[in-house]
Scaffold this motif. Structure first.
Motif, mmCIF file in Angstrom:
data_model
loop_
_atom_site.group_PDB
_atom_site.id
_atom_site.type_symbol
_atom_site.label_atom_id
_atom_site.label_comp_id
_atom_site.label_asym_id
_atom_site.label_seq_id
_atom_site.Cartn_x
_atom_site.Cartn_y
_atom_site.Cartn_z
ATOM 1 N N GLY A 150 0.795 -1.222 0.000
ATOM 2 C CA GLY A 150 0.000 0.000 0.000
ATOM 3 C C GLY A 150 0.821 1.263 0.000
ATOM 4 N N TYR A 179 -1.180 -1.400 -6.019
ATOM 5 C CA TYR A 179 -1.307 -0.438 -4.916
ATOM 6 C C TYR A 179 -2.747 -0.324 -4.415
ATOM 7 C CZ TYR A 179 -1.302 4.383 -2.953
ATOM 8 O OH TYR A 179 -1.455 5.505 -2.180
ATOM 9 N N LEU A 186 -4.503 -1.107 -0.731
ATOM 10 C CA LEU A 186 -5.133 -0.041 0.057
ATOM 11 C C LEU A 186 -6.579 -0.353 0.435
ATOM 12 C CD1 LEU A 186 -4.023 3.418 -1.401
ATOM 13 C CD2 LEU A 186 -3.339 2.342 0.740
#
Length: 566
Positions: free
Chosen positions: A244, A292, A296
């Protein structure tokens, strides 16, 4: 929250140089919108600098308890917080200064390159309407924002600590503690990781909220990776994205045509490396964005639908305005790093008078790749520097090598106690913090192109093409210089092979030859992008370098460059 990435007003930055050369550079240049990088290697030195600048600014200095549980991290945080306070104070004073010759805000705008903001300033000066002029001045005051106070961590310098024979938890390790010290500071800036991937250190980043986007999508602290090629960027960028963490900038640095530690990239040259970033930039961004966002989703509170901005910057051997502009224009890089020339700018970096003179007199024979670093990595050094002279004296006495009393370059430490700082790397001599220090001058080979001390105005004017500070107009192009440095490096490597000090040498040489020739062929095509007056000289130099490569490898036994020989 002011985002230094979004308010950059200059097209150059000042990279980290040694432990002490740029340790307080932000105090000198950040208020003018210039970004710079400081080293977090020596926490005791940072605390000495905190004392020095606190007293200079009339602020109380409170010494940190020696028995504090995490002294290294606390020292780093305390120093960075002081820089943040002093730079913000300097910016406020600059913004409040009058628009008149010699004032701070006038200096801010006079230093700028041509662009929209500089044009607003020019319009203000030309305005004869008092109301319009006042309105433009107020706009300019609001836009006079500071450069970024960035920090650097060499990922490999992460020794564990021991107390009473027992290894302390990982968060006490050098790089881990330095990271925590930065993460806990009030800075809104970036951390630069150099020397490759450190899984433990990178994973530790995820414990600090400042590296993650808030509800509005902004990150208080950003990640910059110093990389030698595109593959390294992909590997490290994806590793962080899985946790993340977003890489906001990939900083491409020449493996050999740089200052300080050199990391030879097996003959991969700067031009082809930058071209690959140019061609695959969007691919890199979208691949890491997909990884990513998945990471997240489980964290929140913000998952961006579009990728954050990613900058590509470059450093290593840049010495002229045409080179600077070409890198920005042709390779679409966002900023370029200028390090070594700033060693000759006393307003910006910390070099004592004696070594300023030595730098001004430096010749190609004085700047060399040494084995002086305790990290056992090639290190650019000045032959006439105090530390190099001391090292030669130790050799004469039968005690070769460069000591590292502080121990940051060691893999292990046997006790958790204070030790004297490494005098071989202490450079803050000119303020008498350590009068007994013997500075190591980590200039790059490009220092030979500059031969006089310069002011901040002069150096920035050189970068932006307003004046030239070059010793000689006959200086080779930075791409040519990099090839030449690789050839010299290879000669020495071949000497090691002849002494049976290198394993797998034939395969290594084969790869180096192929990569150098591929790079040279690339440059022959690239020459079409140069103006005619520059193209002829570039092609002549390129042909000479190609012949030098062929002659170098022609001297080897015939079977040394075959696949079977490896």
């Amino acid at each position: 929250m002011h985002d230094p990435f979004e308010t950059d007003v200059h097209t150059f930055f000042i990279p980290v140089m040694g432990i002490g050369f740029t340790v307080d550079t932000p105090l000198r240049v950040a208020k003018y919108g210039i970004s710079s990088v400081i080293s977090l290697v020596d926490d005791v030195f940072l605390d000495q600098m905190r004392k020095f600048h606190s007293e200079k600014a009339g602020l109380d200095y409170e010494e940190l308890p020696k028995d504090a549980p995490h002294p290294r991290a606390h020292r780093v945080t305390a120093y960075l917080n002081l820089l943040d306070i002093l730079v913000k104070k300097g910016v406020e004073e600059l913004q409040a200064s009058p628009f008149e010759p010699g004032s701070e805000i006038t200096r801010y705008y006079e230093l700028l390159p041509e662009g929209a903001l500089k044009q607003t300033y020019t319009d203000m000066l030309a305005s004869e309407d008092p109301a319009a002029r006042a309105a433009l001045q107020e706009e300019l005051r609001q836009k006079a924002l500071p450069g970024s106070i960035d920090v650097n961590i060499m990922t490999k310098m992460d020794r564990p600590y021991y107390r009473n024979g027992d290894e302390l938890p990982p968060e006490y390790a050098d790089a881990m503690a330095a990271l925590r010290g930065y993460a806990n500071s009030t800075l809104n800036s970036s951390i630069v990781f150099s020397a490759g991937l450190n899984p433990r250190l990178y994973s530790y980043l995820a414990q600090f909220d400042d590296f993650f986007p808030n509800e509005s999508g902004a990150m208080r602290k950003k990640i910059i990776l110093k990389v030698s090629d595109y593959r390294s960027a992909v590997v490290q960028g994806k590793f962080l994205a899985k946790r993340g963490l977003w890489v906001s900038e990939y900083r491409v640095e020449s493996g050999l045509n740089c200052g300080g530690h050199a990391f030879p990239a097996r003959g991969y040259l700067m031009g082809p490396i930058l071209d690959e970033f140019k061609q695959k930039r969007e691919e890199l961004v979208h691949q890491t964005h997909e990884i990513y966002t998945k990471a997240l989703e489980s964290r929140g509170p913000f998952v961006p639908s579009d990728p954050h901005d990613v900058r590509i910057t470059v450093a290593g051997g840049i010495g002229t305005n045409p080179e600077h502009e070409f890198l920005l224009r042709y390779y679409d890089v966002d900023k370029a790093g200028w390090g070594t020339p700033f060693l000759l700018v006393p307003e910006v970096t910390n070099v004592d008078d004696e070594h300023l003179e030595k730098l001004c007199r430096a010749t190609a024979e004085d700047v060399f790749l040494s084995a002086a670093s305790p990290l056992k990595v090639p290190f650019w050094n000045l032959w006439t520097s105090a530390s190099e002279e001391l090292r030669r004296k130790r050799i004469e006495k039968g005690r070769p090598g460069s000591p590292c009393p502080k121990g940051h370059a060691k893999l292990f430490n046997t006790e958790f106690t204070e030790k004297p700082d490494c005098l071989a790397t202490r450079t803050y001599v000119k303020n008498n913090i350590d009068p007994e220090a013997t500075p190591a001058i980590c200039c790059g080979p490009g220092i030979v192109n500059f031969s006089k001390v310069a002011s901040l105005e002069e150096m920035i004017s050189h970068i932006y093409g307003r004046i030239s500070l070059l010793t000689s107009s006959d200086r080779p192009h930075m791409f040519i210089t990099e090839i030449s440095i690789y050839i010299d490096y290879l000669k020495k490597e071949m000497e090691k092979f002849s002494l049976d000090l290198m394993t797998n040498a034939p395969k290594y040489f084969q790869e180096m030859k192929q990569n150098l020739n591929d790079g040279i062929d690339y440059y022959f095509n690239l020459a079409e992008q140069f103006v005619e007056t520059k193209r002829k000289r570039f092609l002549e130099d390129l042909k000479a370098q190609k012949e030098a490569v062929e002659n170098l490898f022609a001297s080897l036994p015939g079977n040394m460059l075959t696949e079977e020989a490896g």
